[in-house]
Every structure is written in C-alpha cells, then in structure tokens.
Design a protein around this motif. Structure first.
Motif, PDB file in Angstrom:
ATOM      1  N   LEU A 259       0.660  -1.287  -0.220  1.00 41.58           N
ATOM      2  CA  LEU A 259      -0.285   0.113  -0.025  1.00 41.58           C
ATOM      3  C   LEU A 259       0.714   1.169   0.011  1.00 41.58           C
ATOM      4  O   LEU A 259       0.531   2.378  -0.812  1.00 41.58           O
ATOM      5  CB  LEU A 259      -1.183  -0.084   1.150  1.00 41.58           C
ATOM      6  N   TRP A 260       2.203   1.108   0.139  1.00 43.77           N
ATOM      7  CA  TRP A 260       2.648   2.339   0.641  1.00 43.77           C
ATOM      8  C   TRP A 260       3.418   2.816  -0.931  1.00 43.77           C
ATOM      9  O   TRP A 260       4.257   2.087  -1.503  1.00 43.77           O
ATOM     10  CB  TRP A 260       4.102   2.002   1.640  1.00 43.77           C
ATOM     11  N   PRO A 261       3.193   4.414  -1.589  1.00 41.70           N
ATOM     12  CA  PRO A 261       3.474   3.881  -2.891  1.00 41.70           C
ATOM     13  C   PRO A 261       4.780   3.741  -2.784  1.00 41.70           C
ATOM     14  O   PRO A 261       6.094   4.265  -1.896  1.00 41.70           O
ATOM     15  CB  PRO A 261       2.966   5.918  -2.580  1.00 41.70           C
ATOM     16  N   ARG A 262       5.332   3.237  -3.794  1.00 40.14           N
ATOM     17  CA  ARG A 262       6.705   3.459  -4.052  1.00 40.14           C
ATOM     18  C   ARG A 262       7.730   4.919  -3.921  1.00 40.14           C
ATOM     19  O   ARG A 262       8.381   5.190  -3.399  1.00 40.14           O
ATOM     20  CB  ARG A 262       7.030   3.310  -5.605  1.00 40.14           C
ATOM     21  N   SER A 263       6.557   6.342  -4.731  1.00 37.52           N
ATOM     22  CA  SER A 263       7.791   7.270  -4.761  1.00 37.52           C
ATOM     23  C   SER A 263       7.547   7.958  -3.120  1.00 37.52           C
ATOM     24  O   SER A 263       8.958   8.899  -3.281  1.00 37.52           O
ATOM     25  CB  SER A 263       6.494   8.332  -5.215  1.00 37.52           C
ATOM     26  N   LEU A 264       7.056   6.961  -2.083  1.00 33.92           N
ATOM     27  CA  LEU A 264       7.540   7.321  -1.000  1.00 33.92           C
ATOM     28  C   LEU A 264       8.376   6.224   0.049  1.00 33.92           C
ATOM     29  O   LEU A 264       8.834   6.408   0.813  1.00 33.92           O
ATOM     30  CB  LEU A 264       6.161   7.664  -0.403  1.00 33.92           C
ATOM     31  N   LYS A 265       8.768   5.768  -0.855  1.00 31.41           N
ATOM     32  CA  LYS A 265      10.025   4.279   0.016  1.00 31.41           C
ATOM     33  C   LYS A 265      11.365   5.578  -0.395  1.00 31.41           C
ATOM     34  O   LYS A 265      12.216   5.210  -1.365  1.00 31.41           O
ATOM     35  CB  LYS A 265      10.105   3.513  -0.868  1.00 31.41           C
TER      36      LYS A 265
END
Length: 473
Positions: A295-301
């Motif tokens: 659920l955690w967006p790739r852009s926020l990893k």
C-alpha cells in the motif's frame, strides 16, 4: 526498477548572477543575526529549533551546471543532491567517484560533513574528488579554493567543518566511467575477525576469486553472521533484481550468499540500493510488513520521507509517550557512523554486539586516495585526521536501544564514544556527540581549526565546530 528523472540544470551565467544575489542577501542580514540556510532537505540528526532566525535562500544552487564527458568532470551547485547529479552523469556513462547512500545528500553536505560508500576503499571520501570549491565565507565574501592557490588551507580544511567556515556554492568534481550493470557476490563469515581479515585482503588486491572488485561493503546481522558484498561493473547481466518495490535489498544478502552466480542490478539501482528502505530503518515505520509495503507508494519509499517522519516524532515526542503509556522501557536513539583501523574492527564489532546489541550494522572500508605531503598535524585533511595508506572500517548503526532503569543519560551513545576513542578511531559528526570540549578539539585538530576560523571568520559570525556539533546550537 529505476525511475529516470530530468535533473535541474542552469548555465554558468545564471550561477554568477545567483552568487551576486546571495551576497546582497547576506549583507542585508541583521547585524549579529545567526546565519541559516533555507534548505528543503537535511540528512543531519542533530535536531534543533532554529526559531525565527532569517534564512538565506540557496535554491539557486541546487542544479547541475555542466557535465564534461571528455575531462570527466562536473560543475555542480553546492546544494545539488546526488540524486540529481547521478541523473545527469549516468547518460554519459559516468558517475561521481563516491556516491553517498542516500539520494538527498548534497554535494556540499558530503564535502563539509563527509560521506562514504562502497567505492571508498579505492576512492576515499567524496571531497577527495573535488578540484575546486567556490565558498561563501562568514564575512560575506566568496572565494575559490583549490589545492594550489592562496586558499589551499581552506580547501583542505573544509571537509568536516559542517558549515562553520562557510558554505559551498559550486564544486568541480572528478567523475569515473561506469558500465550499465553491477554484479554482486555476498560472502558469509562466522566471526568479525574472519570478515575483517578478508576485507583487508580484498581491499588490498581489489580482486577476489579472479574477478575485479569495484565496490566493497558488508552487513553484520549478528556476532556469527557477517557478510561482505563484493560488486563489480559489467556490461551485461542475465537478469536484474529490483529492490525499489516489494523486495528488500538487505534481506537479499543472506539469500544470495554463496549461491551460484550471485545477484545483478543496474548501476543506478545499485547506487541507490540502500535508499529505498533507508538501509533497514523503514521497518520502524512498518514499511517492511508485506501488506503495508504493497500500500505504501513506491515514490514514498525514500530516505528523506522516513527522515521527516523521525523529525516529526522528535518534535511531538510521540514514541516516548507511547512507550510510557504502554508500560514499555524507554528507548535511546543511537544513530552514528564511526571509523576505526581495520586491525581494530573486530574488537569494535564484538564490543558492539556484546554491549549494545543492535543489529544489523553496516560495514564499509575506506582508505584515503589523496597522495601528497601531510599538512596540519601530519594529516592531509586536518579536521578529520585519517592516516594515509591505512585501511579504516566505517560501522554504521541507526536505531533505538531499550534503556534499563538506572542507566545514565545517553548511556549507549557514551559507551560507543568511549570505545571508539579507546580504539584510536573517530566518529562522524552528523549526529549527536557528547565529548568534552578538550577531548573534542584533541580528536578533531583544534589547533588547525582555530587558525582557519581566525582567518575566514574573524568576527565569529558562524558557530564554531564544537558549539554546532556537540552544543547542538
């Protein structure tokens, strides 16, 4: 899977105009006002409240000015992130000689605050690739410092000065050629001593098992589970692993250790392999839970996202209060990088497992690449006095350690400081430090620093290194 980005760029005329504007802004600061920079990101872990102090706008210095594939150099604004620099150099099949692990570390930050990565066993530290630095001094003037000009003392004294001798506005740095892919081999060792001995041999030979070694680092998961990762450029790969989505890089290390052909990554993904999960620190936010990860967006990893969450926690005291109401032990933040000689590395790692108990621990060898006549105190780079030809090992550990009733404040941090000093090592100053003033100046060449401070900041407009890094002002 790499996400290609177009880095911000500006020409040299724009840079010159921006320098003139910044000097005017500096001159207009209220007399005696502290000098602060308005920067969108930070990788320091000395959290402080700057209040309403006026800030200098340095957004004009966040761009790549030029990349010259013939001379293999780049002209870069001092506040440019390595993420943007790498995006500008890789199309030319070039990269900086040392790229610190996190995307939003800036060129100026890595030089004035030091940086390190797995090429450091052969290329030293980022500042060793610098040919020229344009610096805004605490008097409001700008100087260009090189190894061979009238500001050579500032050039050599700038690393580890943490913005107390001025701010870098432009740097010219050397680049090195790259291949499209990187081949990784992970070797497991049953003790710190075995791993340190192997690291010394591999670093000396830049080779292992008949294959060249371009990058060398490691991870200790426990006292009897230590891995070294040997990586080499290659122009082709049978497959490439993606650690920017569901899979997690550090967890792949035991999986691939000692098996068949090892692992392969694109060069860009290798450079940023640690950033997606901030090494392993993303687990503190639940991002390594499979459901949360989906659920955690790739852009926020990204490391800068996690760092902002830590800063929010520090401001709100949320985790401490949560532990209190749950009846759990309070925890001490232990966020440090330290260096000791490779011959003392096993001693430190054994101490750390025994007395601290945090894992994993990052391991990265380094050796100064600069060749020349030592200066102040017998060291080329006087404010971070490493010896030429000696192989050092950096240990990085970042997390929380449970506190026991009756332990002194900063108990584990002080244990680490005392052990590093006993082993004739140093620690990086991006995080909390607790030295006495006398010990600090002994370790970080106070005599050389004082001469630089009197020359370039005669009015004491900027904090000194002790006040900033230990006093946390």
């Amino acid at each position: 899977m790499s996400v290609h980005r177009q880095p911000p760029q500006r020409d040299f005329a724009d840079h010159v105009a921006a320098v003139q504007r910044l000097r005017r802004d500096f001159a207009n600061l209220p007399e005696g006002a502290p000098v602060r920079l308005a920067k969108p990101t930070s990788n320091l872990f000395r959290f402080r409240d700057d209040g309403d102090a006026p800030r200098l706008d340095v957004s004009a210095f966040t761009s790549v000015i030029s990349v010259d594939p013939v001379t293999r150099t780049a002209e870069v604004g001092g506040m440019t992130t390595y993420e943007d620099l790498v995006a500008a150099t890789l199309p030319h099949r070039l990269m900086p000689t040392v790229v610190p692990q996190l995307r939003t570390i800036t060129l100026g930050g890595a030089v004035t605050g030091l940086g390190i990565e797995s090429s450091s066993f052969r290329s030293g530290l980022p500042h060793e690739a610098v040919e020229e630095i344009e610096i805004l001094t605490p008097t409001g003037e700008t100087v260009v410092a090189r190894r061979d000009n009238e500001h050579a003392d500032l050039f050599y004294g700038f690393p580890n000065s943490y913005g107390t001798l001025g701010y870098s506005l432009r740097l010219r740095i050397r680049l090195e050629p790259v291949e499209p892919f990187v081949h990784l081999r992970h070797l497991r060792f049953g003790s710190a001593k075995e791993a340190m001995d192997a690291m010394a041999r591999i670093a000396a030979d830049s080779e292992h098992g008949g294959e060249r070694v371009d990058f060398l680092d490691g991870v200790a998961f426990g006292p009897d589970e230590v891995y070294l990762t040997l990586a080499s450029f290659t122009d082709s790969a049978p497959w490439t692993s993606d650690y920017t989505g569901h899979d997690i890089y550090y967890r792949s290390i035991p999986r691939y250790a000692g098996t068949g052909p090892g692992d392969y990554m694109t060069v860009e993904d290798y450079i940023w392999r640690w950033d997606t999960d901030w090494f392993w620190c993303s687990r503190a936010f639940g991002v390594q839970n499979p459901t949360v990860r989906r659920l955690w967006p790739r852009s926020l990893k990204r490391s800068d996202v996690y760092r902002r969450l830590v800063a929010l926690d520090r401001r709100t005291d949320f985790s401490r209060l949560l532990n209190h109401y749950r009846g759990r032990p309070q925890q001490e933040p232990l966020i440090q990088d330290i260096e000791v000689g490779v011959e003392r590395g096993a001693e430190f790692l054994d101490f750390f497992h025994d007395r601290i108990g945090m894992s994993p621990v990052w391991i990265c060898p380094l050796r100064l690449s600069e060749k020349g006549t030592p200066g102040e105190g017998g060291h080329i780079w006087p404010l971070y006095p490493l010896k030429q030809e000696r192989l050092y090992v950096n240990f990085g550990f970042w997390g929380m350690v449970p506190m026991k009733r009756g332990q002194r404040r900063h108990h584990h941090n002080l244990l680490v400081e005392e052990e590093v000093t006993r082993l004739d090592g140093h620690k990086s100053l991006y995080s909390d430090a607790f030295y006495s003033e006398e010990e600090f100046w002994r370790l970080y060449n106070g005599d050389a620093y004082d001469r630089l401070k009197r020359t370039y900041d005669p009015q004491g407009r900027l904090l000194d290194l002790y006040a900033k890094c230990v006093g946390n002002r």
